[in-house]
Design a protein around this motif. Structure first.
Motif, PDB file in Angstrom:
ATOM      1  N   ALA A 101      23.925  -6.457  12.140  1.00 35.21           N
ATOM      2  CA  ALA A 101      22.554  -5.938  11.731  1.00 35.21           C
ATOM      3  C   ALA A 101      22.342  -6.288  10.235  1.00 35.21           C
ATOM      4  N   PHE A 102      23.361  -6.274   9.260  1.00 33.40           N
ATOM      5  CA  PHE A 102      23.024  -6.696   7.677  1.00 33.40           C
ATOM      6  C   PHE A 102      22.849  -8.093   7.677  1.00 33.40           C
ATOM      7  N   PRO A 103      23.501  -8.892   8.228  1.00 31.62           N
ATOM      8  CA  PRO A 103      22.933 -10.219   8.169  1.00 31.62           C
ATOM      9  C   PRO A 103      21.777 -10.916   8.779  1.00 31.62           C
ATOM     10  N   ILE A 104      21.431 -10.098   9.822  1.00 32.86           N
ATOM     11  CA  ILE A 104      20.174 -10.365  10.395  1.00 32.86           C
ATOM     12  C   ILE A 104      19.047 -10.000   9.525  1.00 32.86           C
ATOM     13  N   MET A 105      19.237  -8.707   8.833  1.00 29.85           N
ATOM     14  CA  MET A 105      18.126  -8.331   7.978  1.00 29.85           C
ATOM     15  C   MET A 105      18.020  -8.923   6.925  1.00 29.85           C
ATOM     16  N   PHE A 106      19.235  -9.711   6.342  1.00 33.50           N
ATOM     17  CA  PHE A 106      19.048 -10.413   5.358  1.00 33.50           C
ATOM     18  C   PHE A 106      18.384 -11.680   5.444  1.00 33.50           C
ATOM     19  N   VAL A 107      18.602 -12.449   6.676  1.00 36.75           N
ATOM     20  CA  VAL A 107      17.652 -13.513   6.979  1.00 36.75           C
ATOM     21  C   VAL A 107      16.269 -13.133   7.244  1.00 36.75           C
ATOM     22  N   ALA A 108      16.203 -12.014   7.831  1.00 35.42           N
ATOM     23  CA  ALA A 108      14.864 -11.647   8.357  1.00 35.42           C
ATOM     24  C   ALA A 108      14.155 -11.585   6.892  1.00 35.42           C
ATOM     25  N   HIS A 109      14.621 -10.563   5.976  1.00 35.80           N
ATOM     26  CA  HIS A 109      13.807 -10.230   4.775  1.00 35.80           C
ATOM     27  C   HIS A 109      13.530 -11.701   3.840  1.00 35.80           C
ATOM     28  N   ASP A 110      14.522 -12.454   3.893  1.00 35.64           N
ATOM     29  CA  ASP A 110      14.371 -13.495   3.007  1.00 35.64           C
ATOM     30  C   ASP A 110      13.017 -14.460   3.672  1.00 35.64           C
ATOM     31  N   THR A 111      13.187 -14.595   4.873  1.00 35.70           N
ATOM     32  CA  THR A 111      12.101 -15.415   5.725  1.00 35.70           C
ATOM     33  C   THR A 111      10.868 -14.634   5.399  1.00 35.70           C
ATOM     34  N   TYR A 112      10.579 -13.326   5.572  1.00 35.84           N
ATOM     35  CA  TYR A 112       9.486 -12.445   5.402  1.00 35.84           C
ATOM     36  C   TYR A 112       8.836 -12.606   3.997  1.00 35.84           C
ATOM     37  N   PHE A 113       9.891 -12.499   3.016  1.00 33.91           N
ATOM     38  CA  PHE A 113       9.403 -12.743   1.498  1.00 33.91           C
ATOM     39  C   PHE A 113       8.910 -13.786   1.387  1.00 33.91           C
ATOM     40  N   TYR A 114       9.616 -14.872   1.690  1.00 37.29           N
ATOM     41  CA  TYR A 114       9.231 -16.478   1.307  1.00 37.29           C
ATOM     42  C   TYR A 114       7.794 -16.384   1.866  1.00 37.29           C
ATOM     43  N   TRP A 115       7.321 -16.164   3.031  1.00 34.37           N
ATOM     44  CA  TRP A 115       5.966 -16.470   3.409  1.00 34.37           C
ATOM     45  C   TRP A 115       4.945 -15.532   3.061  1.00 34.37           C
ATOM     46  N   ILE A 116       5.219 -14.233   2.886  1.00 35.62           N
ATOM     47  CA  ILE A 116       4.116 -13.378   2.234  1.00 35.62           C
ATOM     48  C   ILE A 116       3.840 -13.820   0.833  1.00 35.62           C
ATOM     49  N   HIS A 117       5.010 -14.490   0.137  1.00 38.97           N
ATOM     50  CA  HIS A 117       5.002 -14.594  -1.327  1.00 38.97           C
ATOM     51  C   HIS A 117       4.072 -15.967  -1.388  1.00 38.97           C
ATOM     52  N   ARG A 118       4.352 -16.866  -0.552  1.00 38.79           N
ATOM     53  CA  ARG A 118       3.447 -18.032  -0.720  1.00 38.79           C
ATOM     54  C   ARG A 118       1.996 -17.474  -0.259  1.00 38.79           C
ATOM     55  N   MET A 119       2.007 -17.008   0.561  1.00 38.97           N
ATOM     56  CA  MET A 119       0.579 -16.370   0.959  1.00 38.97           C
ATOM     57  C   MET A 119      -0.138 -15.681  -0.206  1.00 38.97           C
ATOM     58  N   MET A 120       0.471 -14.976  -0.784  1.00 38.53           N
ATOM     59  CA  MET A 120      -0.104 -14.166  -2.122  1.00 38.53           C
ATOM     60  C   MET A 120      -0.469 -15.236  -3.143  1.00 38.53           C
ATOM     61  N   HIS A 121       0.098 -16.287  -3.225  1.00 30.47           N
ATOM     62  CA  HIS A 121      -0.240 -17.288  -4.210  1.00 30.47           C
ATOM     63  C   HIS A 121      -1.494 -18.182  -3.752  1.00 30.47           C
ATOM     64  N   HIS A 122      -1.967 -17.694  -2.845  1.00 33.69           N
ATOM     65  CA  HIS A 122      -3.176 -18.497  -2.307  1.00 33.69           C
ATOM     66  C   HIS A 122      -4.534 -17.913  -3.338  1.00 33.69           C
ATOM     67  N   PRO A 123      -5.104 -19.018  -3.838  1.00 38.02           N
ATOM     68  CA  PRO A 123      -6.164 -18.447  -4.822  1.00 38.02           C
ATOM     69  C   PRO A 123      -7.116 -17.314  -4.336  1.00 38.02           C
ATOM     70  N   LEU A 124      -7.399 -17.165  -3.095  1.00 34.41           N
ATOM     71  CA  LEU A 124      -8.334 -16.017  -2.710  1.00 34.41           C
ATOM     72  C   LEU A 124      -7.419 -14.800  -2.787  1.00 34.41           C
ATOM     73  N   LEU A 125      -6.394 -14.778  -2.762  1.00 33.72           N
ATOM     74  CA  LEU A 125      -5.385 -13.520  -2.678  1.00 33.72           C
ATOM     75  C   LEU A 125      -4.617 -13.169  -4.048  1.00 33.72           C
ATOM     76  N   PHE A 126      -4.301 -14.083  -4.814  1.00 32.22           N
ATOM     77  CA  PHE A 126      -3.509 -14.161  -6.053  1.00 32.22           C
ATOM     78  C   PHE A 126      -3.875 -12.899  -7.048  1.00 32.22           C
ATOM     79  N   LYS A 127      -4.997 -12.856  -7.335  1.00 29.85           N
ATOM     80  CA  LYS A 127      -5.711 -11.808  -8.222  1.00 29.85           C
ATOM     81  C   LYS A 127      -5.551 -10.552  -7.649  1.00 29.85           C
ATOM     82  N   TRP A 128      -5.767 -10.424  -6.283  1.00 30.24           N
ATOM     83  CA  TRP A 128      -5.814  -9.102  -5.880  1.00 30.24           C
ATOM     84  C   TRP A 128      -4.392  -8.581  -5.564  1.00 30.24           C
ATOM     85  N   PHE A 129      -3.420  -9.500  -5.145  1.00 29.06           N
ATOM     86  CA  PHE A 129      -1.963  -8.828  -4.814  1.00 29.06           C
ATOM     87  C   PHE A 129      -0.935  -9.098  -5.576  1.00 29.06           C
TER      88      PHE A 129
END
Length: 254
Positions: A101-129
């Motif tokens: 479960a630990f490597p599964i969590m590692f990969v899942a968290h890394d993937t989740y973070f990358y995509w929400i991170h990129r999403m938060m850099h969208h100009p419409l979201l960056f200032k608020w998030f």
């Protein structure tokens, strides 16, 4: 909702003490005791202002409050817990799954973070998030959890995802996020701990480093990963000057 204030305070104390002790040790060692000796090896040679440290600590504390609210409201809420995948006996799913479960969590968290991170850099979201976190253009260890409350909620969404998708032993999340905060503090500390040439090794080219994440804070673009550089390399968001920056930092003499 059956929300336990005593349990909330207990979780906040555990999470808060863990963060302030670990980040504090790194800060005292590198920013105070060894500052003059290792200053020339700092990724960005300038040091943040005292007001920067205070801002980072304040927002980090608010993020930990949100973390404690989410965990208390889900994990320790008798109305919600039966719908989660939490279990307490390792033998229920076996030792092999417990470890896997630990490597599964590692990969899942890394993937989740990358995509929400990129999403938060969208100009419409960056200032608020995400703007609060990027006020640390030259981050210190205290920046590890320095999120706007909206970002803190989004960041902690991975915990909800874990608890409602994967069978989670009661120790999985506490152990995993201890590793996570350690790596997060390293990524924001301002010095590179990996050795010279690590970034070009077979394994090292896929591992996120303090230099890589420091570049993200400095330039706001590229290097969006958390633990790995896998998604950055696959999606073409790896900064082209990363290897040069890593080599330059590691080539400096004390």
């Amino acid at each position: 909702m059956d929300f336990s204030i005593p349990k909330f305070l207990e979780i906040l104390t555990i999470v808060g003490s863990r963060y302030f002790i670990l980040a504090g040790i790194v800060f005292v060692m590198s920013y105070l005791l060894l500052r003059n000796r290792i200053a020339k090896k700092k990724i960005q040679l300038a040091f943040p202002k005292n007001t920067d440290y205070l801002r980072e600590m304040a927002y980090s504390f608010s993020s930990m409050v949100i973390f404690a609210v989410i965990v208390t409201g889900v994990v320790f809420n008798p109305a919600v817990r039966p719908y989660t995948s939490i279990y307490s006996d390792i033998s229920q799913n076996g030792l092999a799954y417990y470890l896997l479960a630990f490597p599964i969590m590692f990969v899942a968290h890394d993937t989740y973070f990358y995509w929400i991170h990129r999403m938060m850099h969208h100009p419409l979201l960056f200032k608020w998030f995400h703007l609060v976190h990027h006020k640390s253009t030259n981050p210190s260890p205290w920046a590890a959890y320095a999120f706007h409350p909206l970002e803190a909620i989004l960041e902690n969404g991975i915990i909800i995802l874990f608890y409602f998708t994967l069978p989670m032993h009661v120790t999985h999340v506490p152990i995993f996020f201890l590793f996570s905060i350690i790596y997060n503090i390293y990524g924001h500390m301002g010095w590179e701990l990996y050795p010279k040439g690590f970034n070009t090794t077979l394994i090292g080219r896929w591992v996120n480093t303090a230099v890589a994440h420091n570049q993200h804070h400095k330039y706001f673009k590229g290097n969006y990963g958390l633990y790995l550089l896998f998604w950055d390399r696959v999606m073409g968001t790896m900064r082209s000057d990363y290897d040069e920056a890593f080599d330059q930092v590691k080539s400096r003499k004390i």
